[in-house]
Design a protein around this motif. Structure first.
Motif, short mmCIF file in Angstrom:
data_model
loop_
_atom_site.label_atom_id
_atom_site.label_comp_id
_atom_site.label_asym_id
_atom_site.label_seq_id
_atom_site.Cartn_x
_atom_site.Cartn_y
_atom_site.Cartn_z
N PRO A 94 0.83 -1.20 0.00
CA PRO A 94 0.00 0.00 0.00
C PRO A 94 0.86 1.26 0.00
CG PRO A 94 -0.75 -1.56 1.68
CD PRO A 94 0.58 -2.05 1.18
N LEU A 95 0.29 2.34 -0.51
CA LEU A 95 0.97 3.63 -0.56
C LEU A 95 0.28 4.60 0.40
CD1 LEU A 95 1.25 3.88 -4.45
CD2 LEU A 95 3.09 3.26 -2.85
N HIS A 96 1.07 5.42 1.11
CA HIS A 96 0.53 6.31 2.13
C HIS A 96 0.77 7.76 1.75
CE1 HIS A 96 0.09 2.78 4.75
NE2 HIS A 96 1.34 2.45 4.40
N ALA A 97 -0.23 8.58 1.99
CA ALA A 97 -0.12 10.02 1.71
C ALA A 97 -0.84 10.80 2.80
CB ALA A 97 -0.72 10.36 0.35
N THR A 150 -3.52 3.80 -0.08
CA THR A 150 -4.03 3.30 -1.36
C THR A 150 -3.63 1.83 -1.53
OG1 THR A 150 -3.83 5.51 -2.32
CG2 THR A 150 -4.08 3.66 -3.85
N TYR A 151 -4.63 0.98 -1.80
CA TYR A 151 -4.42 -0.46 -1.97
C TYR A 151 -4.68 -0.87 -3.41
CZ TYR A 151 -5.15 -0.53 3.14
OH TYR A 151 -5.08 -0.31 4.49
N THR A 152 -3.79 -1.70 -3.94
CA THR A 152 -4.00 -2.30 -5.25
C THR A 152 -3.92 -3.83 -5.19
OG1 THR A 152 -1.65 -2.08 -5.79
CG2 THR A 152 -3.11 -0.28 -6.47
N TYR A 153 -3.82 -4.35 -3.97
CA TYR A 153 -3.75 -5.81 -3.77
C TYR A 153 -4.81 -6.17 -2.73
CZ TYR A 153 -1.80 -10.46 -2.76
OH TYR A 153 -1.63 -11.81 -2.60
#
Length: 423
Positions: free
Chosen positions: A62-65, A74-77
């Motif tokens: 996941p990506l954190h902002a 943000t999750y893509t898995y």
């Protein structure tokens, strides 16, 4: 001329012409439906033949902002997303609000069912919503929850014919989880084992005051559609008027469809790039015009969609617009081997949207949907990173290649285009 002043021969001719027109229309519709049924049958055979061959989605982290006071993940898995959603439910102390368009009766679905039941048994207020039509194939026994869990099964059929009462149209296509008003999740993921590793989708977690955007959407829907025996949920306003994160909510019962306007305004503002990812991409006239106008003024317009989605009719209808898009300078990228189901877009490295709405008629002018609009360079950078990563698994369709497609593609596109109104 009024029919009562026509001669008897003219009236007979008029009646005959009407009968011919009705029969022709009936034959046309019957032919289209027969063709659609045939296409679906062939596609079902293809899917059965290819069953088990699909690779897994990349297990990207996941990506954190940070978006002002909010923390966005943000999750893509799917597996990583489900783990965090279940952890949030297990940590709930006050309330769990969960809405899912599809809720499969498999291991993943059972894990979510067990989690909400555990929460209710320890005194947490648990309200769940799922769409009755989307879950017709799910065993009714699985759809029954113990009494502490409050369940709203959005009905398959509602009073009032759609053509007579537009407020009665639309499915509940949202996917929302809110826990204790402090953490919320929204995006394209339904609940099921297939989506955990085999579909490429996008979801976000919100922590901070922006959770109100998701909670308010759930509360409004619940209070409007609940049974009298079910609890009314507390409603509250928001002190934030200049938030960088806001929810656009399509509400058929109120004849409100702001998600479409959200896209149109962002497209109109674009100066550098518009990057869109969609599971089903069938733009209406205004969206199509906006994208072509943007490309004409030098904006880099790109769309990622699956080469083969789980709805073959939507794929065929979508292709009707490819020639116009390609001739207008829009780049079309077909995601290979996997179903991409995300509903996202990013513009000029400054704006992004993630949610449940596809760019098609059902989502933009029909269903209950929710999309977050996020004005943040950091979040937009993450979405562009995801887009570039997805491009590595795509094949771009060129205008020359599309013009050389087999003749039967052209026939299907034209013959089935009228079904766009249903997609």
């Amino acid at each position: 001329m009024p029919t009562h002043v026509l001669s008897s021969d003219a009236r007979r001719w008029l009646r005959r012409a009407r009968r011919v027109a009705l029969r022709t229309a009936g034959w046309t519709v019957a032919g289209q439906l027969s063709l659609a049924a045939g296409v679906m049958a062939v596609d079902a055979i293809r899917k059965q033949r290819d069953k088990g061959d699909d690779p897994s989605v990349p297990a990207d982290d996941p990506l954190h902002a940070d978006v002002r006071e909010d923390r966005i993940t943000t999750y893509t898995y799917g597996r990583a997303l489900y783990d965090d959603m279940l952890e949030a439910i297990d940590g709930a102390q006050e309330c769990v609000y969960l809405a899912s368009y599809i809720w499969k009766a498999d291991d993943v679905g059972q894990a979510f069912k067990d989690a909400v039941v555990r929460a209710a048994e320890r005194g947490v207020l648990v309200c769940v919503v799922f769409d009755g039509f989307a879950n017709l194939v799910v065993p009714r026994e699985f759809q029954r929850f113990p009494e502490p869990v409050h369940v709203l099964r959005f009905p398959v059929v509602r009073p009032g014919l759609p053509l007579m009462d537009l407020r009665r149209t639309g499915r509940d296509h949202r996917k929302i989880l809110v826990v204790d008003g402090t953490v919320g999740f929204v995006g394209g993921y339904n609940i099921g084992e297939l989506y955990a590793t085999k579909w490429r989708d996008t979801h976000v977690r919100v922590e901070g005051p922006g959770v109100w955007e998701l909670q308010n959407s759930f509360v409004d829907f619940w209070n409007r559609h609940r049974r009298p025996s079910q609890p009314a949920l507390p409603d509250s306003g928001s002190p934030r008027w200049d938030a960088a994160l806001r929810a656009a909510r399509n509400e058929p019962s109120r004849l409100v469809y702001p998600v479409r306007a959200l896209y149109l305004e962002a497209i109109d503002r674009a100066m550098e790039r518009i990057w869109i990812t969609q599971g089903y991409f069938i733009p209406d006239e205004e969206v199509l015009e906006g994208l072509l106008s943007a490309a004409a003024r030098g904006v880099d317009v790109r769309v990622i969609m699956p080469e083969h989605s789980n709805h073959v009719l939507a794929d065929i209808v979508a292709r009707y617009y490819w020639r116009q898009l390609l001739e207008g300078g829009v780049h079309l990228h077909l995601y290979q081997d996997l179903m991409v189901h995300a509903k996202t877009a990013t513009v000029d490295g400054a704006w992004a949207t993630i949610g449940t709405a596809n760019i098609d008629r059902l989502s933009l002018r029909g269903n209950y949907e929710i999309n977050l609009e996020i004005v943040s360079a950091e979040q937009a950078a993450h979405m562009e990173q995801v887009f570039r990563r997805d491009l590595e698994r795509c094949e771009e369709i060129t205008l020359d290649r599309w013009r050389e497609r087999p003749w039967h593609y052209r026939v299907l596109e034209r013959a089935l285009r009228p079904l766009e109104a249903m997609l």
